[in-house]
Design an enzyme around this catalytic site. Structure first.
Site, PDB file in Angstrom:
ATOM      1  N   GLY A  71      -5.734   0.313   6.186  1.00  0.00           N
ATOM      2  CA  GLY A  71      -4.530   0.058   6.978  1.00  0.00           C
ATOM      3  C   GLY A  71      -4.656  -1.153   7.883  1.00  0.00           C
ATOM      4  CD  GLU A 128      12.618   5.210   8.534  1.00  0.00           C
ATOM      5  OE1 GLU A 128      12.412   6.165   9.324  1.00  0.00           O
ATOM      6  OE2 GLU A 128      12.562   5.318   7.316  1.00  0.00           O
ATOM      7  CE  LYS A 146      -1.804   2.795   2.968  1.00  0.00           C
ATOM      8  NZ  LYS A 146      -1.800   4.052   2.156  1.00  0.00           N
ATOM      9  CB  CYS A 189      12.327   9.990   8.884  1.00  0.00           C
ATOM     10  SG  CYS A 189      13.217   8.866   7.804  1.00  0.00           S
ATOM     11  N   GLY A 199      -4.871   5.056   4.932  1.00  0.00           N
ATOM     12  CA  GLY A 199      -4.614   4.343   6.170  1.00  0.00           C
ATOM     13  C   GLY A 199      -5.885   3.981   6.907  1.00  0.00           C
ATOM     14  N   PRO A 200      -6.787   4.955   7.135  1.00  0.00           N
ATOM     15  CG  PRO A 200      -7.667   6.989   7.887  1.00  0.00           C
ATOM     16  CD  PRO A 200      -6.635   6.428   6.970  1.00  0.00           C
ATOM     17  N   GLY A 221      -5.020   2.951  -1.373  1.00  0.00           N
ATOM     18  CA  GLY A 221      -6.006   3.190  -0.333  1.00  0.00           C
ATOM     19  C   GLY A 221      -5.462   4.122   0.723  1.00  0.00           C
ATOM     20  CD  GLU A 224       9.553  13.197  11.856  1.00  0.00           C
ATOM     21  OE1 GLU A 224      10.523  12.776  11.222  1.00  0.00           O
ATOM     22  OE2 GLU A 224       8.573  12.472  12.154  1.00  0.00           O
TER      23      GLU A 224
END
Length: 481
Positions: free
Chosen positions: A211, A249, A174, A283, A207-208, A205, A383
């Site tokens: 996921g 990660e 995904k 990141c 996440g909600p 798709g 972050e």
């Protein structure tokens, strides 16, 4: 907008629109604010189809020889390199990476990771005698659910898909719906390379939307996720129900320790430019610059000068400029964090809230420097994922290490000093998965991953292969002496 056909998913070797869902997601070019792709969003039933295809393909693919699998990956590399320019354009369009960055780094991660995975696989000892009669073997972990982000899209695709393919796994990917064009191309490359149907599957798709259907799916043996720590926690909870392997990660708030003997101008300039690379959307970006007190004021002035020299521009044009951040939602989040820094008493050195000067469209954030930051301020804890640098003074080596490690994250850390013994000593004390001394970079053979809330597991090279392999001991395999 109407001429943009919805991007299909890729299931069991065929391009497929969702079976029942009619939902669409419009991905936006962050430089123009115009729709650049329409994505046909899958539902849980499509995840079931993709997982079934991956499971059906596993027995056959996992028992092919290593050389057969490596030959397929080498075909994938050849296809990627032949269509390289398409990938460069896709990345610059979907997430705003400037052309030079997209060409030299973002797209290059694809063949770079794949070639290193092939090399590592050829050097790895896949099975060996253990003890007097045992045989230790490495076998594919099974069906993998792979979830990747938008900020380094091909880096994360190649770092997951490459080792999974080499190990003999089958998979369901995904990709981020925000940046779907690069993943769509990568799926085309895999199809063109001739992998058996069902080995690689891709479902578009949110996440909600899918996921949990992916990470909690009973047919998935392993989950590899790259994204925010908040989402990573949900992934771990979802996967726990079926006790599957989880590799993550996640976020970072990486410190950059600048000592007085570092060669200040070069060290600070390098640190600011690295923080702003990819418009701060990395990141492992060195977003907290910790500077020895005796040179702190000078370092702030250098950082101000560097930040004000940074050019912003069109991602489709060549040049050293930075681009927009990925979306309106992300732009607005960065604005709130900049405003929080001001409200909490940090000194705004340059930049600040609002769209960058000269841009009446596009999500262009002003390159921003905060000084006199304490490590408890929001901008030092969270972050930001934008071109925002916080500067914090330290008294001595012990103080620098204490401030650096005072974070829930541990993905990367950076040390700048003219004393190599000190650099090495400090590096050993920093709680981070990667430490970079005096501008050294990361190689594809190096392990990439973090401590604490930056995740678990390691990607890249031989280390990336391990997550996709089970260890089996066959006792009595060897003949008795």
């Amino acid at each position: 907008m109407s001429e943009l056909k919805p991007l299909p998913s890729y299931i069991n070797g065929q391009w497929a629109l969702p079976a029942t869902s009619t939902a669409l997601f419009e991905a936006v070019n962050p430089a123009t604010e115009e729709v650049c792709a329409r994505v046909a969003l899958c539902g849980p039933d499509d995840v079931d189809r993709a997982m079934a295809a991956a499971r059906a393909a596993f027995d056959g693919y996992s028992t092919t020889s290593l050389e057969e699998r490596l030959a397929l990956v080498e075909k994938l590399i050849a296809v990627f390199e032949a269509r390289y320019d398409e990938m460069v354009t896709a990345i610059s369009t979907e997430m705003g990476a400037p052309y030079d960055l997209s060409y030299n780094a973002q797209a290059e991660c694809g063949p770079g990771h794949l070639k290193e995975t092939v090399r590592a696989a050829r050097e790895m000892v896949w099975e060996r005698q253990l003890g007097s009669r045992g045989r230790l073997v490495h076998e594919a972990v099974g069906v993998c659910a792979l979830i990747t982000p938008w900020n380094w899209p091909i880096n994360q695709l190649a770092a997951k898909i490459g080792p999974a393919l080499v190990a003999g796994c089958t998979m369901v990917l995904k990709p981020s719906e925000i940046a779907p064009l690069s993943a769509q191309l990568f799926a085309e490359f895999i199809h063109e390379a001739g992998f058996p149907a069902g080995v690689f599957n891709m479902v578009h798709g949110t996440g909600p939307g899918i996921g949990d259907a992916l990470t909690g799916h009973p047919e998935a043996d392993m989950v590899s996720f790259t994204g925010s720590t908040r989402a990573g926690i949900q992934v771990a909870k979802s996967a726990a129900e079926t006790v599957k392997r989880v590799s993550q990660e996640l976020g970072g708030k990486s410190p950059n320790l600048v000592f007085a003997d570092a060669g200040l101008e070069a060290a600070v300039t390098r640190g600011v430019r690295h923080c702003f690379n990819n418009t701060g959307q990395s990141c492992n970006a060195p977003t907290r610059m910790l500077v020895e007190a005796s040179v702190y004021d000078e370092a702030v002035e250098i950082a101000k000068s560097v930040a004000e020299s940074v050019q912003l521009g069109d991602p489709m044009e060549k040049g050293p400029h930075i681009g927009p951040v990925v979306s309106k939602v992300h732009f607005e989040r960065i604005q709130k964090l900049i405003e929080a820094g001001i409200a909490e008493g940090a000194r705004l050195v340059t930049g600040g809230p609002g769209r960058a000067d000269g841009f009446n469209r596009g999500y262009y954030v002003q390159p921003t420097i905060f000084a006199d930051v304490t490590n408890q301020m929001t901008i030092a804890r969270e972050e930001i994922f934008g071109p925002v640098l916080t500067m914090i003074p330290f008294k001595d080596e012990a103080d620098a290490v204490a401030i650096a490690n005072d974070t829930p994250y541990g993905l990367a850390a950076y040390v700048q000093t003219g004393d190599l013994d000190r650099a090495r000593r400090v590096a050993r004390q920093l709680r981070a998965g990667s430490v970079y001394l005096n501008g050294a970079g990361q190689e594809y053979c190096s392990p990439f991953g973090g401590y604490k809330q930056s995740g678990n597991g390691r990607e890249w090279g031989e280390f990336g292969l391990h997550d996709y392999l089970e260890i089996k001991i066959i006792n009595g395999f060897e003949a008795a002496a």
